[in-house]
Design an enzyme around this catalytic site. Sequence first.
Site, PDB file in Angstrom:
ATOM      1  N   ARG A 267      -1.821  23.300  11.486  1.00 41.57           N
ATOM      2  CA  ARG A 267      -1.532  24.657  11.594  1.00 41.57           C
ATOM      3  C   ARG A 267      -2.357  25.379  10.504  1.00 41.57           C
ATOM      4  NH1 ARG A 267      -0.587  23.757  15.867  1.00 41.57           N
ATOM      5  NH2 ARG A 267       1.276  24.185  17.239  1.00 41.57           N
ATOM      6  N   GLU A 296      -3.501  34.296  14.682  1.00 39.21           N
ATOM      7  CA  GLU A 296      -3.953  34.090  15.729  1.00 39.21           C
ATOM      8  C   GLU A 296      -3.728  35.207  16.988  1.00 39.21           C
ATOM      9  OE1 GLU A 296      -3.398  30.166  17.075  1.00 39.21           O
ATOM     10  OE2 GLU A 296      -4.238  29.387  15.325  1.00 39.21           O
ATOM     11  N   HIS A 315      -8.201  27.529  18.871  1.00 43.00           N
ATOM     12  CA  HIS A 315      -6.923  26.875  19.078  1.00 43.00           C
ATOM     13  C   HIS A 315      -7.048  26.168  20.379  1.00 43.00           C
ATOM     14  CE1 HIS A 315      -2.464  26.689  17.594  1.00 43.00           C
ATOM     15  NE2 HIS A 315      -2.886  25.556  18.237  1.00 43.00           N
TER      16      HIS A 315
END
Length: 354
Positions: A267, A296, A315
Site C-alpha cells: 500500500r 490515488e 495500481h
Amino acid sequence: MMNTMTPQKLIVAIAVPLEADHVEAIKAAHPAVSVLYEPDLLPPERYPADHGGDPAFQRTPDQESRYWDMLRSADVLYGFPNENAAGLAEIAASGKVQWIQAMAAGAGGAVKAANLSEAQLQSVTVTSSAGVHGLTLAEFAMMGVLNGFKRTAEMAADQAAKHWPELRTPTRLVSGSNVVITGLGEIGMATARLAGAMGMNVSGTKRTIEPVDGVDTVTDTAGLPGLLANADALINTLPGTPYTEKLINAEVFAAMKPGTVVVNVGRGTVIDEDALLAALDNGQVSYACLDVFAVEPLPASSALWEHPRVMVSPHTSALSVAENRLIAERFIENLSRFQAGGPLLHVVDPVHFY
C-alpha cells in the site's frame, strides 16, 4: 408431533459483475445453495476483473429496487454492493447478511471507510481475496527488481533520444544479490519463492519472528534497518494500517546501502514519498517501481510522475485475466467452510482492518 419443517435454504447474491461461467461453477459446487444472479442489474465489465464495472452504467428505479431487494434477501454476498464502502454500510444495516466475500486483497480499507458500528462489525464477517493476487504481484515485484538491476529506465531514455552511449555501462546480477521483503504473508512468500528461484538471498519482516522456509533471516519491523544495510533491493508487500503508515521513512532509507532498488506492491501509505524522492536524489535508492501511492489517483503535481528513475504503475499490478476465476474458487472453498461452521479464509480484522 413430528417436526416436518426443513432448514431454510442458504441464499447467496452476486453483487458485482461476474462472468456467467463462474456463477455456474459456484452453483455446481454448492447445489443446495440458492445463488441469485441477475446480470442486467450489474454494470458490464470494461476489462477482466473490473469489479466496479462501467461507471456510466445506471439502473432504472425498478432495477435499483430489484438490486437491493436481491441483496437484502441474501445471507451471503459475493462482493460489496456497488463495490464501495457506502454499499457495504447500507447492506450491513439491513441486518440479514452474515458474510461478504470482498474482491480486493486489501478490503480492510473499505470496511473501515464504511464506518460500521461495533455490533455490525461483529455480525457481518468480511473476507478478502488476499493471496489470490499473490503470484501476479510477485511477478510484478520481480519485474521491478529486474528493471532496476538491468537499467531499463536508462535504456528507454537513450532509445527515446536515439542515443548510443560511447561507453557501455554494466548491469547488476540478480543471482547472488540480497532482497528484503517487508511483510512475509502470502504475497510476500510468493515473492520470496520467485526471488529465491532467481538465486537471490531473501530476508524479510514478519509480526511474529519465526523461521520461514526459503527466507534466510526473519525479523520484525524494528530489525528492518539492520536487514537493509546489506540489501540490494527492498520489496514492500505490507497493507496500509495505522501501524505501517510511513514505516519506510527517511530513517529507513538512510539505513539502506546506496543504490538500493525499491518496489512497492503493498500500500502506498507504507512509504513516505517525500523521503523516497530525497533518497532517489541522494543515491540511496537507484530505482523505484511503484504500483501504489499514498493518494490515488496519483496527483499530477507529484514529482514521482516525471522522475527519470521511477516507474509509476496505476495500481494494476494485481490484475490478471485469471483473477475472477481465482476469487470464485476461493469463494467456493469459503462457502464450504461457512456451511460447515468452520473458520473462513482471510477474514478482515474488524479492529485493525487488514
